[in-house]
Structures are given as C-alpha cells and as structure tokens.
Design a protein around this motif. Structure first.
Motif, mmCIF file in Angstrom:
data_model
loop_
_atom_site.group_PDB
_atom_site.id
_atom_site.type_symbol
_atom_site.label_atom_id
_atom_site.label_comp_id
_atom_site.label_asym_id
_atom_site.label_seq_id
_atom_site.Cartn_x
_atom_site.Cartn_y
_atom_site.Cartn_z
ATOM 1 N N GLN A 243 20.112 36.161 12.966
ATOM 2 C CA GLN A 243 21.684 36.741 12.504
ATOM 3 C C GLN A 243 22.204 36.813 10.941
ATOM 4 O OE1 GLN A 243 23.988 34.343 14.822
ATOM 5 N NE2 GLN A 243 23.522 34.844 16.715
ATOM 6 N N SER A 244 20.872 35.605 10.101
ATOM 7 C CA SER A 244 21.086 35.710 9.057
ATOM 8 C C SER A 244 20.513 37.357 8.352
ATOM 9 C CB SER A 244 20.832 34.493 8.156
ATOM 10 O OG SER A 244 20.734 34.547 6.910
ATOM 11 N N ALA A 245 18.905 37.225 9.057
ATOM 12 C CA ALA A 245 18.652 38.377 8.283
ATOM 13 C C ALA A 245 19.187 39.894 8.458
ATOM 14 C CB ALA A 245 17.233 38.454 8.545
ATOM 15 N N VAL A 246 20.291 40.206 9.471
ATOM 16 C CA VAL A 246 20.562 41.102 9.831
ATOM 17 C C VAL A 246 22.060 41.068 8.810
ATOM 18 C CG1 VAL A 246 21.936 41.792 11.555
ATOM 19 C CG2 VAL A 246 19.605 41.092 12.391
ATOM 20 N N ALA A 247 22.934 39.999 8.399
ATOM 21 C CA ALA A 247 23.058 40.176 7.559
ATOM 22 C C ALA A 247 23.348 40.382 6.657
ATOM 23 C CB ALA A 247 24.875 39.198 7.629
ATOM 24 N N GLN A 248 22.364 39.801 5.637
ATOM 25 C CA GLN A 248 21.715 40.122 4.228
ATOM 26 C C GLN A 248 21.291 41.767 4.849
ATOM 27 O OE1 GLN A 248 21.185 38.425 1.536
ATOM 28 N NE2 GLN A 248 21.138 40.076 0.744
ATOM 29 N N ALA A 249 21.123 41.904 5.788
ATOM 30 C CA ALA A 249 19.601 43.634 5.818
ATOM 31 C C ALA A 249 21.388 44.397 5.464
ATOM 32 C CB ALA A 249 18.700 43.987 7.291
ATOM 33 N N ALA A 250 22.684 44.057 6.229
ATOM 34 C CA ALA A 250 23.314 45.337 5.602
ATOM 35 C C ALA A 250 24.177 44.841 4.350
ATOM 36 C CB ALA A 250 24.847 44.040 6.677
ATOM 37 N N ARG A 251 23.850 43.923 3.846
ATOM 38 C CA ARG A 251 24.924 43.803 2.623
ATOM 39 C C ARG A 251 24.169 44.214 1.200
ATOM 40 N NH1 ARG A 251 25.477 38.274 4.827
ATOM 41 N NH2 ARG A 251 24.309 37.109 3.215
ATOM 42 N N ASP A 252 23.290 43.918 1.316
ATOM 43 C CA ASP A 252 21.693 44.115 0.351
ATOM 44 C C ASP A 252 20.756 43.885 0.952
ATOM 45 O OD1 ASP A 252 20.799 44.888 -2.087
ATOM 46 O OD2 ASP A 252 21.398 42.324 -3.256
ATOM 47 N N GLU A 253 20.003 44.756 1.415
ATOM 48 C CA GLU A 253 18.347 45.157 1.494
ATOM 49 C C GLU A 253 17.872 44.465 0.321
ATOM 50 O OE1 GLU A 253 17.219 50.354 1.503
ATOM 51 O OE2 GLU A 253 18.271 49.262 2.762
ATOM 52 N N ALA A 254 17.994 44.888 -0.726
ATOM 53 C CA ALA A 254 17.096 44.658 -1.769
ATOM 54 C C ALA A 254 16.884 42.892 -1.846
ATOM 55 C CB ALA A 254 17.820 45.148 -3.002
ATOM 56 N N ALA A 255 18.054 42.196 -1.335
ATOM 57 C CA ALA A 255 18.225 40.807 -1.908
ATOM 58 C C ALA A 255 17.257 40.791 -0.128
ATOM 59 C CB ALA A 255 19.376 40.637 -2.009
ATOM 60 N N LEU A 256 16.739 41.213 0.776
ATOM 61 C CA LEU A 256 16.583 40.298 1.663
ATOM 62 C C LEU A 256 14.684 40.089 1.978
ATOM 63 C CD1 LEU A 256 17.199 40.370 4.860
ATOM 64 C CD2 LEU A 256 16.005 42.698 5.188
ATOM 65 N N GLY A 257 14.373 40.279 1.087
ATOM 66 C CA GLY A 257 12.768 39.500 0.556
ATOM 67 C C GLY A 257 11.961 39.239 1.940
ATOM 68 N N GLN A 258 11.285 37.873 2.009
ATOM 69 C CA GLN A 258 10.746 37.715 2.830
ATOM 70 C C GLN A 258 11.195 37.600 3.953
ATOM 71 O OE1 GLN A 258 7.513 34.663 1.624
ATOM 72 N NE2 GLN A 258 8.897 34.911 -0.043
ATOM 73 N N LYS A 259 12.624 36.895 4.214
ATOM 74 C CA LYS A 259 13.285 37.018 5.307
ATOM 75 C C LYS A 259 13.638 38.348 6.278
ATOM 76 C CE LYS A 259 17.233 34.284 2.471
ATOM 77 N NZ LYS A 259 18.431 34.743 2.470
#
Length: 380
Positions: A243-259
């Motif tokens: 769920q953290s990875a999904v939220a990060q993908a929505a906020r800022d995909e560039a900061a998703l990194g290895q997640k």
C-alpha cells in the motif's frame, strides 16, 4: 557533466514507464538518456537462458541490425569484457558498474570485441546496469562513452543509479506483456488475456479493476484479498509495504525507486508469488488506460529460488543495491578481499558499504547480519 534537473528526471522516468505499454518507444528513451548524460550509445538487451541467445530489444546511437550481429558474433568476448560470467552474476542489480573500474585494463585492451568493434568507433569505456537475472533470462542496459567525452564521471553514474530501478520495473512488467503494445481501447481485453493477476488501484489502494486471474485470487483470498476496502495480502507487514508503494506511485513516481519491485508474498501453501507496482497517474499514454487508477499491480509467479528479500532490506533499512549485494556476499561467507574481487571495487569501498549496512541495520557483528538475513528470507 552537471546533474539533470528534477523536472528532467521526472520526464525521463515517465517516458520509461510509457515503454511498458508502448515498447517501440525504448529506442527514443535510450536516445534521450544518452543525450542527457553524454553517452555515445545505449543498448537495452535481454538474453534467454533457455536457448543461450542474446536478443537486443532497443539501441541508441547505432544500427539495430549491426548491434544484433555484433551481440551474436562477439557474445563470448562481450561477457569476458565485463569480467566473465561468474563476475557478472555477482554484480548487484540496479547498480551502475563502470567497466574500466571493474575489469583490469590489460583484459579490456586485449579483448577482441573491444579492439575490433568498440575502439575503432572511439568507444573506450562503458557502464552497465543489471536489470534482471533469474533462471529464465538476464537483462542489462549498457551505455558506452566516446573518448571525446573523457572519463565516465560521478554525475553520469549517479544519474543512471536514479533511473535504474524505474528501468528495472518497466522491463520486468513489460515481459509479462510479451512486449506487445497495449492500446487504451483494447486494454481490458489485453489484461483479461494475461495469466498473471492484474489489479488497478487508486491512491488509497482501493480496487478499481481486476482481470479474471486477479478476481479468482480475491475470491480464494490467496494471495491477495481486501482488508478495510483496500488491496492486501495475508501478511500485514507486506500489505503495508504494498500500500505504501501504491501511495508513492500516486504522489511521485520519480521517488518510487526500488519500492514496489518484486514484493514477495509469503504463502503457507502454493507456489511463491511476487507483486510488481506500475505507476499510472502521470503520462498521457498510461493515464488514459484507466483514469481512476493510480497504479497497476501485477501478481506473478516468482522466477527464482528462495533468497533474501531486497524489498524488505530497502523498505526497512534503506539499503542501496550495492549495500544489499555486499550484505548477501558477507552472509554467504565471503571475505572483504573476495568481495572486492567479485564486484570489481576496492576493499576500501567494500568496507564503506559494510559500515553503512551495520549502521542502517543496527547490527554490530557479521553473525548478526546472518541472523537478520535468515529472518528476511522469502521465496522470490
């Protein structure tokens, strides 16, 4: 060279993810990466381990036919140029490896591929990023440096290090599509035809769409389920990671990194599975596939034997790919000198990475690292 701007990185990362649904764009993206960081050529390749054939998916700055012919004709020489098959297997995935730093100059100078093909074109050095390495295939991105540009510098390496996890995610998910272009009008039909589970979720991890395979998984509650209206798995820790990875993908995909790459799903029964998270919110091509969805989750079979969870090491301890690889090698019983030889880095670099591992994990001794590794071993 100077570091690329945040806006430029975001643009490049968005283009990388668009290649998942439009693989013919890989050549353009490689061109843009080369232009941004000053490389002369770039190649994205995948080699099948079942028939031992090298397949070039996309190239920049060179003719595809010529590159394919050279990959086949100089296959053994290219492997030797990077230190041999065993050394290549030791390089950490997602970590840029500079050829001149990893391999002795006399080996490079005497290499047939280097002498007959690279050097006459003025290509005197290169940097490689391992993208996938499992029982089915091996994939790499390799960027060559022209002699007129001087030595490969930190800005180039750091730039590739930031892009690497996004390229890895895009290549991994693209293989699930069998590298076929996905059109918005046929998106649902394409998803239904996949044998892997596909879940589209919004920024809160609420389900927007599931294909037939994912619907069956949800009905069985294995390996995915809904909990409080959100996509989840049996493990609460893994659910939080997902769920953290999904939220990060929505906020800022560039900061998703290895997640969100290869999230291991521990299961009491059945074959091991992993989940990959693809951002959908940004980019015209991806956003029009499903306007309410922030991310696509692909639930796929694992492609390798049990190993330490890279996702857990990154999520829990913020270890880099190089630190994770040294963690693994230490736990396998290798000395610092041996690791230096395997990875083509100095002993001082190994010591620095190991110090970071101890600091980030809170371990004091190598035996503590071994215990931690055993607690994080999942089937991937």
């Amino acid at each position: 060279m100077q570091q690329a701007s945040v806006e430029r990185f975001s643009y490049l990362i968005g283009g990388i993810y668009d290649c998942v649904i439009a693989p013919e764009r890989w050549a353009d993206i490689l061109n843009e990466i080369c232009a941004e960081f000053g490389f002369a050529t770039g190649a994205l390749s995948v080699a099948s381990l079942t028939n031992m054939k090298a397949v070039v998916n996309a190239v920049s700055g060179s003719d595809l036919t010529e590159m394919t012919r050279n990959a086949i004709g100089y296959g053994a020489d290219i492997i030797e140029l990077w230190g041999g098959a065993e050394r290549i297997r030791q390089y950490p995935l997602g970590e840029p490896i500079v050829q001149s730093q990893a391999v002795r100059q006399e080996i490079i100078s005497g290499n047939r591929y280097y002498r007959e093909w690279a050097l006459p074109k003025g290509l005197f050095d290169a940097v490689a990023v391992g993208l996938v390495r499992d029982r089915m295939m091996v994939g790499n991105a390799i960027f060559s440096q022209h002699e007129s540009a001087g030595a490969i510098d930190d800005a180039q390496v750091n730039g590739l290090r930031l892009l690497a996890p996004h390229i890895r995610r895009a290549v991994t998910i693209s293989n699930l599509f069998d590298m076929k272009t996905v059109e918005a009008t046929t998106f649902a039909a394409t998803m239904e035809a996949l044998t892997v589970g596909v879940v589209l979720a919004d920024e809160e991890s609420r389900i927007v769409y599931t294909n037939a395979a994912a619907t069956a998984m949800l009905a069985a509650g294995d390996p995915i389920m809904t909990r409080h209206g959100r996509i989840a798995v049996e493990s609460t820790t893994t659910s939080a990671t997902l769920q953290s990875a999904v939220a990060q993908a929505a906020r800022d995909e560039a900061a998703l990194g290895q997640k969100g790459i290869g999230i291991a799903v521990p299961r009491p029964n059945g074959a091991p599975l992993v989940i990959h998270v693809l951002p959908l919110r940004r980019g015209h091509m991806r956003a029009r596939l499903a306007q309410r969805a922030a991310a696509a989750l692909f639930v796929a079979s694992a492609s390798g034997p049990p190993q330490m969870s890279h996702v857990a090491l990154n999520q829990l301890y913020d270890l880099t790919p190089a630190e994770i690889r040294i963690f693994e090698l230490i736990c396998e019983g290798h000395t610092r000198d041996a690791i230096s030889g395997l990875l083509g880095v100095s002993v001082a670099t190994v010591k620095t990475h190991l110090l970071h591992v101890f600091e980030k994990t809170g371990c004091r001794r190598q035996v503590d690292l071994v215990r931690l590794a055993k607690s994080l071993t999942f089937p991937l």
